[in-house]
Design a protein around this motif. Structure first.
Motif, PDB file in Angstrom:
ATOM      1  N   GLY A   6       1.958   0.531   7.383  1.00  0.00           N
ATOM      2  CA  GLY A   6       0.570   0.506   6.949  1.00  0.00           C
ATOM      3  C   GLY A   6      -0.048   1.874   6.704  1.00  0.00           C
ATOM      4  N   THR A  44      -0.685   2.492   2.934  1.00  0.00           N
ATOM      5  CA  THR A  44      -1.828   1.684   2.505  1.00  0.00           C
ATOM      6  C   THR A  44      -3.143   2.332   2.946  1.00  0.00           C
ATOM      7  OG1 THR A  44      -0.458  -0.303   2.641  1.00  0.00           O
ATOM      8  CG2 THR A  44      -2.834  -0.627   2.582  1.00  0.00           C
ATOM      9  N   LEU A  71       4.062   0.044  -2.704  1.00  0.00           N
ATOM     10  CA  LEU A  71       2.767   0.579  -2.289  1.00  0.00           C
ATOM     11  C   LEU A  71       1.737   0.445  -3.409  1.00  0.00           C
ATOM     12  CD1 LEU A  71       0.927   2.013  -0.302  1.00  0.00           C
ATOM     13  CD2 LEU A  71       1.875   4.184  -1.105  1.00  0.00           C
ATOM     14  N   ALA A 117       0.561  -3.034  -3.487  1.00  0.00           N
ATOM     15  CA  ALA A 117      -0.274  -3.325  -2.321  1.00  0.00           C
ATOM     16  C   ALA A 117      -1.693  -2.783  -2.497  1.00  0.00           C
ATOM     17  CB  ALA A 117       0.354  -2.732  -1.054  1.00  0.00           C
ATOM     18  N   LEU A 118      -1.839  -1.716  -3.276  1.00  0.00           N
ATOM     19  CA  LEU A 118      -3.155  -1.134  -3.535  1.00  0.00           C
ATOM     20  C   LEU A 118      -3.853  -1.774  -4.720  1.00  0.00           C
ATOM     21  CD1 LEU A 118      -2.273   2.609  -2.935  1.00  0.00           C
ATOM     22  CD2 LEU A 118      -3.532   1.070  -1.414  1.00  0.00           C
TER      23      LEU A 118
END
Length: 170
Positions: free
Chosen positions: A107, A110, A142, A145-146
């Motif tokens: 995490g 993130t 990543l 995820a963003l």
């Protein structure tokens, strides 16, 4: 050459709640120490090609912490374990994120990406864009995820996220 340990499943790795802070000129040496500790392959991923120690030092000396944004995640003893950078160019941001081996998939990337996104919105940037090698699944994960959309270039992927100011209607 370092031997890599087998990757653990995501549910085995604990999420780390580490502080993310914007760096200033006082943090230049800590950032330089982090960048110098990167392997050549990690330097290639972060900078686009593997830089020598001298070129990394020259890069660190040229950083304008007030114009662009550099963020760091700090672990034990306040050592930097991940960095993120947003270079502002023509009303848009070009970003990159790196998390040290051993801290990935917890995490931290993130959290660093969220700091970049917040910076971009506060500066009213039109979009954020990240460039990375096609053979880098970590960067692609990543970026997704963003909320970034992946696009294909000739030899590299890039990911783009249009930004809307926090107080603008959706």
């Amino acid at each position: 050459m370092r031997k890599r340990l087998p990757r653990l499943p995501d549910d085995v790795l604990p999420r780390l709640d580490v502080p993310v802070q914007r760096l200033s000129d006082a943090d230049r040496q800590a950032l330089l120490d982090y960048l110098r500790a990167l392997s050549l392959s990690d330097r290639a991923a972060f900078f686009g090609h593997p830089l020598s120690d001298a070129r990394v030092a020259a890069y660190a000396q040229r950083i304008d912490f007030s114009a662009d944004a550099h963020f760091a995640a700090r672990g034990a003893a306040s050592l930097i374990i991940g960095v993120a950078h947003c270079r502002v160019i023509g009303g848009h941001g070009v970003v990159n994120v790196h998390v040290a081996h051993g801290y990935r998939r917890r995490g931290i990337g993130t959290a660093l990406g969220a700091a970049l996104t917040g910076f971009g919105r506060r500066r009213d940037l039109g979009r954020l864009r990240a460039y990375f090698d096609k053979a880098d699944p970590i960067a692609a994960h990543l970026a997704r995820a963003l909320g970034m959309a992946l696009k294909v270039g000739i030899d590299r992927f890039y990911a783009e996220l249009p930004l809307v100011p926090d107080d603008a209607p959706a």
